[in-house]
Design a protein around this motif. Sequence first.
Motif, PDB file in Angstrom:
ATOM      1  N   ILE A   1       0.862  -1.183   0.000  1.00  0.00           N
ATOM      2  CA  ILE A   1       0.000   0.000   0.000  1.00  0.00           C
ATOM      3  C   ILE A   1       0.899   1.234   0.000  1.00  0.00           C
ATOM      4  O   ILE A   1       1.768   1.368   0.853  1.00  0.00           O
ATOM      5  CB  ILE A   1      -0.916   0.015   1.242  1.00  0.00           C
ATOM      6  N   GLU A   2       0.681   2.118  -0.982  1.00  0.00           N
ATOM      7  CA  GLU A   2       1.446   3.359  -1.062  1.00  0.00           C
ATOM      8  C   GLU A   2       0.515   4.528  -0.750  1.00  0.00           C
ATOM      9  O   GLU A   2      -0.545   4.654  -1.348  1.00  0.00           O
ATOM     10  CB  GLU A   2       2.031   3.517  -2.458  1.00  0.00           C
ATOM     11  N   MET A   3       0.957   5.367   0.195  1.00  0.00           N
ATOM     12  CA  MET A   3       0.130   6.524   0.554  1.00  0.00           C
ATOM     13  C   MET A   3       1.010   7.613   1.148  1.00  0.00           C
ATOM     14  O   MET A   3       1.890   7.340   1.966  1.00  0.00           O
ATOM     15  CB  MET A   3      -0.956   6.122   1.541  1.00  0.00           C
ATOM     16  N   ASP A   4       0.800   8.828   0.710  1.00  0.00           N
ATOM     17  CA  ASP A   4       1.481  10.000   1.261  1.00  0.00           C
ATOM     18  C   ASP A   4       2.994   9.822   1.367  1.00  0.00           C
ATOM     19  O   ASP A   4       3.610  10.131   2.389  1.00  0.00           O
ATOM     20  CB  ASP A   4       0.910  10.361   2.641  1.00  0.00           C
ATOM     21  N   GLY A   5       3.604   9.284   0.312  1.00  0.00           N
ATOM     22  CA  GLY A   5       5.049   9.116   0.303  1.00  0.00           C
ATOM     23  C   GLY A   5       5.570   7.997   1.178  1.00  0.00           C
ATOM     24  O   GLY A   5       6.765   7.862   1.386  1.00  0.00           O
ATOM     25  N   LYS A   6       4.678   7.186   1.708  1.00  0.00           N
ATOM     26  CA  LYS A   6       5.045   6.079   2.567  1.00  0.00           C
ATOM     27  C   LYS A   6       4.594   4.772   1.920  1.00  0.00           C
ATOM     28  O   LYS A   6       3.576   4.733   1.253  1.00  0.00           O
ATOM     29  CB  LYS A   6       4.374   6.245   3.937  1.00  0.00           C
ATOM     30  N   THR A   7       5.358   3.722   2.150  1.00  0.00           N
ATOM     31  CA  THR A   7       4.988   2.403   1.641  1.00  0.00           C
ATOM     32  C   THR A   7       4.744   1.480   2.816  1.00  0.00           C
ATOM     33  O   THR A   7       5.561   1.410   3.734  1.00  0.00           O
ATOM     34  CB  THR A   7       6.103   1.821   0.749  1.00  0.00           C
TER      35      THR A   7
END
Length: 129
Positions: free
Chosen positions: A79-85
């Motif tokens: 899951i990729e979200m807001d520059g975080k994995t």
Amino acid sequence: MAKVIAHIKEVPFQIEIKTPTGNIITADEPVEKGGKDTGFSPKELLTASLSACTLATLRMYINKKGWNIPEIKVETELIEMDGKTLFARKLEFLSTVDEDQKKRLILVANACPVHKILSGTIEIETELI
């Protein structure tokens, strides 16, 4: 050390990946990204690597302990979200596992080599040959 050689020809995004010992897998992009979905996407390969390593590490530990756990499933989602994995990993033991075993097996899953690689500092070096 792990080594693969990947090769792409004229079929858009269809990639043949080989190991030095001759194992072959196909990677491709989904249809909506211009591929033909004939193999794992690169992100699915990365996710599959974590899943495979988790299961192999758990199996080694379970066999060493002599526990009667004949089957394990893992569902891993990248899951990729807001520059975080985030790798969301769910383990399922298809037999009775007591609470102490569950706690220990989670620690073992988190100690698999691919988990350690993904949790550590990663550098990528690229050169033309």
